[in-house]
Write a protein that holds these residues in place. Structure first.
Motif, PDB file in Angstrom:
ATOM      1  N   TRP A 361     -71.170  44.406  50.884  1.00 52.45           N
ATOM      2  CA  TRP A 361     -69.812  44.481  50.356  1.00 52.45           C
ATOM      3  C   TRP A 361     -68.972  45.310  51.317  1.00 52.45           C
ATOM      4  O   TRP A 361     -69.234  46.501  51.471  1.00 52.45           O
ATOM      5  CB  TRP A 361     -69.819  45.143  48.978  1.00 52.45           C
ATOM      6  N   TRP A 512     -66.489  29.922  50.723  1.00 49.72           N
ATOM      7  CA  TRP A 512     -66.886  30.105  49.328  1.00 49.72           C
ATOM      8  C   TRP A 512     -68.363  30.498  49.225  1.00 49.72           C
ATOM      9  O   TRP A 512     -68.731  31.393  48.470  1.00 49.72           O
ATOM     10  CB  TRP A 512     -66.596  28.815  48.564  1.00 49.72           C
ATOM     11  N   SER A 515     -68.614  34.135  50.647  1.00 50.68           N
ATOM     12  CA  SER A 515     -67.821  35.211  50.062  1.00 50.68           C
ATOM     13  C   SER A 515     -68.736  36.191  49.332  1.00 50.68           C
ATOM     14  O   SER A 515     -69.621  35.786  48.597  1.00 50.68           O
ATOM     15  CB  SER A 515     -66.812  34.621  49.078  1.00 50.68           C
ATOM     16  N   GLY A 517     -67.961  38.263  46.978  1.00 49.77           N
ATOM     17  CA  GLY A 517     -67.670  38.318  45.549  1.00 49.77           C
ATOM     18  C   GLY A 517     -67.120  39.638  45.071  1.00 49.77           C
ATOM     19  O   GLY A 517     -66.861  39.820  43.890  1.00 49.77           O
ATOM     20  N   THR A 520     -61.533  39.973  43.644  1.00 50.30           N
ATOM     21  CA  THR A 520     -61.234  38.781  42.852  1.00 50.30           C
ATOM     22  C   THR A 520     -60.516  37.660  43.593  1.00 50.30           C
ATOM     23  O   THR A 520     -60.897  36.497  43.442  1.00 50.30           O
ATOM     24  CB  THR A 520     -60.436  39.199  41.605  1.00 50.30           C
ATOM     25  N   ARG A 523     -63.057  35.805  45.832  1.00 48.23           N
ATOM     26  CA  ARG A 523     -64.161  35.269  45.043  1.00 48.23           C
ATOM     27  C   ARG A 523     -63.716  34.043  44.263  1.00 48.23           C
ATOM     28  O   ARG A 523     -64.375  33.002  44.278  1.00 48.23           O
ATOM     29  CB  ARG A 523     -64.671  36.345  44.086  1.00 48.23           C
TER      30      ARG A 523
ATOM     31  N   ARG B 174     -74.032  36.480  44.633  1.00 44.08           N
ATOM     32  CA  ARG B 174     -72.998  36.597  45.648  1.00 44.08           C
ATOM     33  C   ARG B 174     -71.849  35.663  45.299  1.00 44.08           C
ATOM     34  O   ARG B 174     -72.046  34.640  44.659  1.00 44.08           O
ATOM     35  CB  ARG B 174     -73.622  36.184  47.006  1.00 44.08           C
ATOM     36  N   GLY B 175     -70.639  36.023  45.720  1.00 48.99           N
ATOM     37  CA  GLY B 175     -69.497  35.144  45.526  1.00 48.99           C
ATOM     38  C   GLY B 175     -69.215  34.888  44.055  1.00 48.99           C
ATOM     39  O   GLY B 175     -69.462  35.750  43.211  1.00 48.99           O
ATOM     40  N   ASP B 176     -68.700  33.702  43.745  1.00 52.38           N
ATOM     41  CA  ASP B 176     -68.385  33.436  42.337  1.00 52.38           C
ATOM     42  C   ASP B 176     -69.621  33.004  41.561  1.00 52.38           C
ATOM     43  O   ASP B 176     -69.532  32.646  40.397  1.00 52.38           O
ATOM     44  CB  ASP B 176     -67.238  32.428  42.186  1.00 52.38           C
ATOM     45  N   SER B 178     -71.853  35.344  41.303  1.00 56.47           N
ATOM     46  CA  SER B 178     -72.316  36.662  40.857  1.00 56.47           C
ATOM     47  C   SER B 178     -72.290  36.700  39.340  1.00 56.47           C
ATOM     48  O   SER B 178     -71.392  36.144  38.711  1.00 56.47           O
ATOM     49  CB  SER B 178     -71.388  37.780  41.324  1.00 56.47           C
TER      50      SER B 178
END
Lengths: 590, 532, 191
Positions: A361, A512, A515, A517, A520, A523, B174-176, B178
């Protein structure tokens, strides 16, 4: 959560414990060895079993949930038990254009399992991976992080049968043009005709380590001054003036803690593969650059953070380090650390997070890494090529280096060029070289077709139309002037058979997938844009989709924590603005 | 205290301490900046990207939770750029958020709903299917998780990592893709688990106890103090009197912690939080009674009960001597209650040492470094400050008494055969119905009054609902018996009692009944004898 | 509140002798009645002879003849069901909140279907208190309640009988008297 790893109880063998212990002891803090230890566990078991969290947490001094967060974050750790041999086929832009889709279909049929699932004999599992850093061999494939070049049917079959007979193939060596296309202006690739350039003996024949001998006697501040004079800028993507970055490091008289120098060898930007080639062919140039830089910033620890997929390159670099050490050339040891195959680990602050054994992150400066970096120490993070160029700066002198380029963008750089060109590969040119020269070096557009679009610095950079590319000077400020970026110099040429909706879809899908996450807008925005483009790709676009994509792009760019998020927006905005017709063709009849 | 500097907020020149976060400085100025991940007790990661502002001289919008006040800073939270960024951040938060409002308990107190009304008001353009994750996941004794509603603000993970240090929750993946989830095999069962429901801005973490019971907008909120232990956490009592059929007739619907930097910060423990049920439990004593010769209780009006108890006490004291009357009193009684008790005891001639307030074994429990105190009574320090002994148990009086007046605690079993037994309290306990006299006491949620916590801080209880049935606060009972004995007790409300208390008791000198919302330390500090 | 009132004196008309003897008033009333009779007769005859014109009044023989209402009338409520037969109502309480007469009483419970999550355990409407404003229909996010049954009669022997719960409102327990004919006010009568 999505992981289906087994929760059955187990314990490590004594030998395994020994190996894991080795990772915990390798670096100044135990937890820095965590990611590589987890890679080892993944290799042993085909997964990181849930029951392993406890012993690992204890060994590395973290909580179990930290372990599981890391395991579920990085792509290297599989959700299900992986096969003994993990076959990865790249599906990103250059490989897609070269027919990766067909390769994937063929592979899936050959193995008979869906993506991510192991074959019943436990031998194979496969995945459609993001950029493997081998666009010059598009469509590229790898087995267990060994890059095996172009995925022709023969090559794939040979690899599979090699695995089946217990002789998994090792990475194919990288090819780069023997004679530099920029003639005697070449600095890094000058000795590429020599196949053993990666050995100390041959490297020295080309004047290698002379710069280091010189710098070893200079005051650190003088080294930095020379680097500043040279106008050398970061070649990993951001293009920040190197000397200026080094100057922000607080001296030990101000902050008396260890200092670190980290080489960013996490090259994962689609379209960029120059680090792979120059690492493999000219590793000593990196080591030399590291020694010089480490002296300038008074680093106590030097690391090369290498992306997981460059297993062969890691071996080459480690061999070169050993050679240099044996020859007494190292004032500071250089450790190579392997990542866990995440693109976001290439972002400098996220890279430091990975090195510290955490999820990648990105942090939010200030403070910047040069003030608070690895383990809180002042840390300089520089790209592989940047540090190799530092050695060249000290070799030829700052003024000469600056003169080799253009004002504010000194020296040469290695460009990766792929896509619809005759000879994709790595070509070194002075900064400010016209785009036409690079294209000519790569043999021009494949099949003599017309150019439809040029991506100048990796897919994260806004696209250029042929008109914008004509007469374009390849340096940092000229690209800025055209509303794009030189980035990591990964040029992708797209001819007129290409549909830009497909191209944008591939780029957004990549963002995507990668990412992290954390914030917001990126993500949610990356997924949303990808799903809109997927719908458009299938001819179900709605009238408001193109404008909505631009609006989403505007809303993401500038509001996020790291450049990946900015890219989600910038790339979409540029593409739709310049190629709207392609998008309007995909609107369904509603 | 950092030095005050001048900076510009939305065009106005304002002052704030140097280094204060702009989001807090704005709040001090009455400017609301929408936010999720920032929480003053949990840090400012700056990941939600909602608290956006425009800073003059900065190329990109900045986060007010990550920007510190400095001299000459020029910040706008209401510029078109800032407003668009806030609205678009909301749009991204809502892009995959399920349309659960009709079934979600957070409705009415949801930061997505509220911020959309104030900072959003855009038309949704999402045509895609939303991401699906696990819903209705029971993750602990008190908490339900809905992963789809989670906006990944990470407040809850920071709570279990940094406050309770129990690490049950984390964001995996990870990402959306998560998801917020429990570590596999764990349950969210630490003693402070209910707090994650408070801090969750949306309906991802909801209270199982409160689930589907009543809509938040029906509730009235009254600031008060929890009487579960000697910490005396500031709380808000949420009551439902508008739609009684929703909470099954229960008036008190739930408790929430009230921010008090001096006592409990932003938190309260589960034991206290879920201890509200006694207010409407079946064990509530709603009317007073006396046991007849047939062993059955006969109902009494309050006036009757007071008069007859006074008569009996007068006679027994005259025959046997007042020193034979013991008062076993819960140390959760308010200062007003105890002041009235003192007056009653004085009138009867009962020595003060006959009042036993030391917590019994059933009134001691677990203690920890966060909030919980082992004395599960609220006003031990107040009792000590008023001169009561709080360390000696009832054993000292055993065999020497003819009467036991027990208030709000278990009766002492072997005393039940005495000539005079009286039990007074809100919730019947084991053996309370064997006392001859039973007086209906008011619950703490029905009480106005003051209590002193273990560090000597006086706080105000406020009645959220009127006393149930014919129950009345303890000071009212003591007062009416006192009057029936011929004594003076000219008080109709707790405030009046407190005024008299403050005038008469040196430990409370100068204090007013309308205490500041964080309470105030006793002028002479924590009474020494308070520790049990 | 304590303002001084002045009492206004209302001038009431005097009752005159002709009104007191009443017969004249009776005659006046009969004139009105006869006028209605003749006008309606005339109108009925006109329509019957095909000469058009406004229709005459008709007395509906309710309850043997159905009551006629406009389709858009707000009539007795019904609770709708999903395709699988379960009620659409998710006990969100919006109708209960918005009802100006406070005549809706809902109790919520868990639904076994995780995609639905919440449902009504009881849903009572006190039809004796309802003012038929239609706000509940507007407020409902699930289209679970409508006031389109065209029933306007819901007799009961006690006030309690006028409180209908879910089985009645969903139509599982029948309490309706004769059906009603609904008309489109702009067109011919439709059933």
């Amino acid at each position: 959560m999505s992981t289906k790893t087994s929760a059955a109880p187990f314990s490590f063998t004594a030998e395994q414990r020994g190996a894991l212990d080795g990772w915990a002891k390798r670096y100044p803090t135990k937890v820095m060895g965590l990611i590589e230890a987890l890679r080892q566990v993944q290799d042993w078991y085909g997964e990181v079993p849930l029951a392993a969290d406890g012993p690992l947490a204890e060994l590395f001094g973290v909580t179990r949930h930290h372990i599981r967060e890391v395991v579920t974050f990085y792509p290297y750790f599989s959700h299900e038990k992986a096969g003994k041999y993990r076959v990865a086929v790249c599906r990103n832009l250059s490989c897609h254009l070269a027919g990766a889709g067909g390769v994937i279909e063929r592979l899936e049929k050959a193995l008979g399992v869906p993506e991510g699932r192991a074959t019943s004999d436990g031998l194979f599992s496969w995945e459609a991976a993001e950029c493997l850093g081998a666009c010059d061999h598009a469509p590229a494939f790898a087995v267990n992080d060994e890059l095996l070049g172009t995925a022709t049917p023969a090559a794939v079959d040979a690899a599979l049968s090699g695995c089946r007979s217990g002789k998994p193939p090792k990475a194919a060596p990288s090819i780069a043009p023997a004679a530099p296309k920029c003639g005697d202006k070449a600095l890094l690739t000058r000795g590429f005709a020599e196949p053993k350039l990666h050995t100390l003996e041959v490297y020295r024949k080309f004047g290698g380590y002379n710069a280091w001998e010189k710098a070893r006697k200079m005051a650190p501040a003088d080294i930095t001054a020379e680097v500043k004079k040279s106008n050398v800028r970061g070649l990993g993507g951001a293009g920040f003036p190197v000397g200026m970055k080094w100057e922000t490091v607080p001296p030990k008289s101000v902050r008396n803690v260890p200092h670190a120098l980290v080489v960013n060898a996490d090259e994962s930007e689609p379209g960029c593969f120059k680090d792979r080639v120059i690492l493999e062919r000219n590793p000593h140039a990196l080591i030399e650059g590291v020694q010089i830089a480490a002296r300038a910033v008074d680093a106590d620890h030097c690391y090369v953070f290498m992306r997981g997929e460059y297993a062969a390159q890691k071996r080459v670099v480690e061999a070169a380090v050993a050679e240099a050490k044996a020859a007494g050339l190292l004032d500071r040891d250089v450790l190579v650390m392997q990542g866990a195959n995440a693109y976001i680990s290439g972002c400098d602050t996220a890279l430091l997070e990975t090195m510290e054994g955490k999820k990648a992150w990105p942090r939010q400066p200030p403070p910047f890494p040069t003030v608070v970096g690895l383990n809180g120490w002042p840390t300089v993070v520089n790209n592989v090529e940047t540090l190799m160029m530092v050695a060249q700066v000290l070799a030829v002198g700052g003024d000469a280096f600056a003169a080799a380029g253009v004002p504010k963008s000194g020296g040469t750089r290695c460009f990766s060029i792929s896509g619809h060109v005759e000879r994709p590969g790595v070509y070194e040119f002075p900064l400010g070289t016209p785009f036409e020269d690079l294209l000519a070096a790569a043999g021009g557009v494949k099949g003599g077709r017309k150019i439809k679009a040029v991506i100048p610095g990796g897919t994260s950079t806004p696209v250029l139309t042929p008109e914008e590319a004509a007469g374009l000077k390849l340096d940092f400020d000229s690209l800025r002037g055209k509303g794009s970026f030189l980035g990591a110099g990964g040029v992708i040429v797209l001819d007129d058979t290409v549909d830009m909706v497909d191209v944008l879809f591939i780029i957004e899908r990549f963002l995507w997938v990668e990412s992290c996450g954390q914030c917001t807008p990126c993500r949610e925005g990356s997924g949303w844009a990808t799903r809109i483009l997927d719908r458009m790709r299938k001819g179900l676009g709605a009238a408001e989709d193109p404008d909505n994509l631009v609006r989403i792009g505007e809303n993401v760019t500038g509001k996020v924590i790291c450049a990946l998020g900015d890219t989600v927006g910038m790339v979409a905005m540029a593409m739709i603005k310049k190629y709207r017709a392609d998008f309007e063709k995909r609107l369904g009849k509603r | 205290m950092a030095k005050l500097v001048k900076f510009k907020l939305n065009g106005k020149d304002v002052e704030a301490p140097e280094g204060q976060l702009v989001i807090d400085a704005a709040k001090d100025q009455g400017v609301e900046v929408p936010h999720y991940c920032y929480h003053p007790g949990l840090g400012n990661p700056g990941v939600c990207r909602l608290c956006v502002c425009e800073v003059a001289g900065a190329p990109k919008p900045q986060m007010t939770c990550r920007t510190a006040v400095k001299e000459g800073l020029d910040v706008k939270t209401d510029s078109p750029v800032a407003k668009r960024a806030q609205a678009s951040s909301l749009e991204f938060h809502l892009a995959n958020h399920p349309l659960d409002c009709p079934v979600c308990d957070q409705a009415g107190e949801c930061h997505l709903q509220d911020y959309y009304q104030r900072f959003g008001l855009y038309k949704s353009t999402v045509r895609e299917d939303k991401r699906h994750k696990e819903k209705r996941k029971d993750i602990g004794t008190w908490v339900m998780l809905d992963q789809e509603r989670c906006i990944q603000c990470t407040r809850c993970t920071r709570f279990v990592d940094n406050v309770t240090k129990t690490h049950e929750l984390a964001v995996f993946g990870r990402g959306d893709r998560s998801v917020l989830d429990l570590y596999p095999g764990m349950r969210l069962d630490n003693p402070y688990s209910g707090n994650v429901v408070d801090i969750c801005p949306v309906g991802a973490l909801t209270d199982k106890d409160f689930r589907f019971s009543v809509r938040a907008w029906y509730l009235d909120r009254t600031p008060s103090v929890c009487t579960g232990c000697a910490r005396g956490c500031s709380v808000e009592v949420h009551t439902n009197t508008k739609r009684p059929w929703h909470t099954g007739g229960r008036r008190v619907a739930r408790l929430k912690p009230r921010y008090n930097p001096e006592v409990n910060g932003w938190w309260m423990c589960d034991e206290g939080r879920y201890g509200y049920k006694s207010a409407d439990a079946k064990t509530r004593v709603k009317g007073s009674s006396v046991l007849g010769t047939d062993g059955q209780p006969a109902q009494l009006t309050p006036a009757d009960a007071a008069a007859r108890v006074a008569k009996e006490l007068r006679e027994l004291c005259a025959d046997n001597g007042p020193e034979g009357l013991a008062f076993l009193v819960s140390a959760s009684l308010t200062n007003e209650d105890l002041f009235a008790l003192k007056a009653l005891m004085k009138r009867l001639g009962v020595p003060l040492s006959n009042a036993v307030l030391a917590p019994g074994a059933d009134q001691l429990g677990e203690e920890d470094a966060l909030l919980r105190r082992k004395e599960k009574v609220a006003n031990l320090s107040g009792a000590a400050a008023l001169g009561f002994g709080v360390t000696k148990g009832p054993e000292a009086l055993k065999g020497k008494v003819w009467g036991a007046w027990t208030v709000g605690r278990a009766g002492h079993g072997s005393w039940i055969g005495l000539p005079f037994t009286l039990w007074q309290g809100a919730n019947a306990v084991r053996g309370s119905d064997t006392a001859r006299w039973v007086l209906a006491g008011a619950h703490w949620t029905e009480t106005d009054g003051t209590v002193v916590n273990f560090s000597g801080r006086v706080q105000r209880l406020r009645a959220a609902v009127p006393p149930l049935g014919e129950s009345a606060p303890a000071w009212a009972w003591f007062g009416s018996v006192l009057r029936a004995l011929g004594g003076a007790f000219p008080h109709d409300d707790a405030g009046s009692v407190f005024a008299a208390l403050s005038a008469a008791e040196p430990a409370f000198a100068g204090l007013k009944f309308e205490l500041p919302k964080d309470g105030v330390l006793l002028p002479k500090g924590r009474p020494e004898a308070a520790t049990a | 509140m304590n303002a001084k009132h002045t009492v206004a004196k209302v001038r009431r008309p005097e009752v005159r002798f002709q009104e007191q003897i009443y017969l004249i008033e009776v005659w006046k009333g009969l004139v009105i009645t006869t006028r209605h009779l003749l006008v309606n007769l005339y109108r009925h005859l006109s329509v019957a002879l095909g000469r058009g014109g406004p229709a005459g009044s008709v007395t509906t023989q309710y309850p043997d003849d159905p009551q006629v209402t406009a389709k858009r009338s707000r009539t007795r409520h019904r609770l709708l069901k999903r395709e699988d037969g379960t009620p659409r109502c998710v006990a969100c309480m919006l109708c209960e909140t918005v009802c100006p007469a406070k005549c809706i009483y809902i109790q919520a419970e868990e639904s076994p279907d995780v995609m639905v999550e919440k449902r009504a355990k009881t849903f009572k409407i006190d039809l004796g208190m309802c003012v038929f404003c239609g706000y509940c229909v507007e407020a409902c996010p699930e289209d679970a309640i409508r006031m389109d049954t065209q029933f306007i009669a819901f007799p009961g022997m006690t006030r309690k009988d006028l409180i209908w719960d879910m089985p009645e409102l969903m139509g599982d327990v029948k309490k309706d008297p004769k059906p009603v004919k609904a008309v489109d006010p702009l067109g011919p009568a439709a059933s």
